[in-house]
Design a protein around this motif. Sequence first.
Motif, PDB file in Angstrom:
ATOM      1  N   VAL A 100       0.843  -1.200   0.000  1.00  0.00           N
ATOM      2  CA  VAL A 100       0.000   0.000   0.000  1.00  0.00           C
ATOM      3  C   VAL A 100       0.879   1.251   0.000  1.00  0.00           C
ATOM      4  O   VAL A 100       0.651   2.185  -0.769  1.00  0.00           O
ATOM      5  N   CYS A 101       1.880   1.260   0.860  1.00  0.00           N
ATOM      6  CA  CYS A 101       2.759   2.429   0.950  1.00  0.00           C
ATOM      7  C   CYS A 101       3.516   2.666  -0.356  1.00  0.00           C
ATOM      8  O   CYS A 101       3.651   3.811  -0.810  1.00  0.00           O
ATOM      9  N   TYR A 135       2.585   1.849  -3.385  1.00  0.00           N
ATOM     10  CA  TYR A 135       1.629   2.376  -4.360  1.00  0.00           C
ATOM     11  C   TYR A 135       1.268   3.833  -4.038  1.00  0.00           C
ATOM     12  O   TYR A 135       1.245   4.693  -4.919  1.00  0.00           O
ATOM     13  N   ARG A 136       1.001   4.112  -2.770  1.00  0.00           N
ATOM     14  CA  ARG A 136       0.610   5.467  -2.375  1.00  0.00           C
ATOM     15  C   ARG A 136       1.744   6.465  -2.608  1.00  0.00           C
ATOM     16  O   ARG A 136       1.492   7.616  -2.961  1.00  0.00           O
ATOM     17  N   TYR A 137       2.990   6.034  -2.408  1.00  0.00           N
ATOM     18  CA  TYR A 137       4.109   6.947  -2.661  1.00  0.00           C
ATOM     19  C   TYR A 137       4.318   7.204  -4.150  1.00  0.00           C
ATOM     20  O   TYR A 137       4.791   8.268  -4.534  1.00  0.00           O
ATOM     21  N   LEU A 180       1.815   7.670  -6.022  1.00  0.00           N
ATOM     22  CA  LEU A 180       0.831   8.737  -6.172  1.00  0.00           C
ATOM     23  C   LEU A 180       1.294  10.053  -5.545  1.00  0.00           C
ATOM     24  O   LEU A 180       1.058  11.130  -6.101  1.00  0.00           O
ATOM     25  N   ASP A 196      -2.435  10.918   0.408  1.00  0.00           N
ATOM     26  CA  ASP A 196      -1.858   9.621   0.048  1.00  0.00           C
ATOM     27  C   ASP A 196      -0.824   9.165   1.076  1.00  0.00           C
ATOM     28  O   ASP A 196      -0.724   7.969   1.366  1.00  0.00           O
ATOM     29  N   TYR A 226      -2.798   7.626   3.779  1.00  0.00           N
ATOM     30  CA  TYR A 226      -3.212   6.252   3.442  1.00  0.00           C
ATOM     31  C   TYR A 226      -2.109   5.260   3.790  1.00  0.00           C
ATOM     32  O   TYR A 226      -2.375   4.173   4.306  1.00  0.00           O
ATOM     33  N   CYS A 227      -0.871   5.635   3.498  1.00  0.00           N
ATOM     34  CA  CYS A 227       0.262   4.769   3.843  1.00  0.00           C
ATOM     35  C   CYS A 227       0.319   4.566   5.353  1.00  0.00           C
ATOM     36  O   CYS A 227       0.414   3.433   5.832  1.00  0.00           O
ATOM     37  N   ASN A 272       6.287   9.725   6.168  1.00  0.00           N
ATOM     38  CA  ASN A 272       4.905  10.164   5.984  1.00  0.00           C
ATOM     39  C   ASN A 272       4.695  11.556   6.570  1.00  0.00           C
ATOM     40  O   ASN A 272       4.020  12.399   5.980  1.00  0.00           O
TER      41      ASN A 272
END
Length: 178
Positions: free
Chosen positions: A97-98, A100-102, A104, A133, A136-137, A155
């Motif tokens: 998830v992290c 992918y979010r990074y 973004l 985002d 989210y991470c 973050n």
Amino acid sequence: MGSQGHITLVLAFSLLLFFNSFPLTNASTELVEGICNQTIDYANCLKALESDSRTPKTSHLKDLAKIALELAIANTTESKAYIDVLLAKNRTEPLKVCSYRYLLVVGSFQSARQELESDVKVASYDTRIAGEDADYCENALVSAGVQVPSISTRNSYAKLYSSIGSEITDKLSYNKRL
């Protein structure tokens, strides 16, 4: 008189340069402090912006926006690479998830940097999304009961850069309306 005149001339020129540097430095200091006062972390905002050698020479909001977003891009690109190294060693869902979010986060800051020239409102939106985002991470880590302080720190910095970028682009947007 030759030697003494030369010394006087050098001294006068040096003083002229010295005193002419103050207005720009004061304008830059006021600009940076004014922005940082509105962010989520005044001290770290100052530290982040002052880490770039261009900041003390900057007295224009748009130039400071470029600096802040370039710092954000560099910081979050490095964070994405760091997370990807961790992910290669341990393919857990929170790290996926992290990662992918990074992707973004970096993309949002890059988009904001490009939009500064054409659409400041979109740039402001993109800077806010980058912070979300990063949240989210962090939430993925917390939800899984995983503690990775190095990612949590990253973050926090992504959210700080989001806050800095939002403050600057909001001011640019407001100034454009005037």
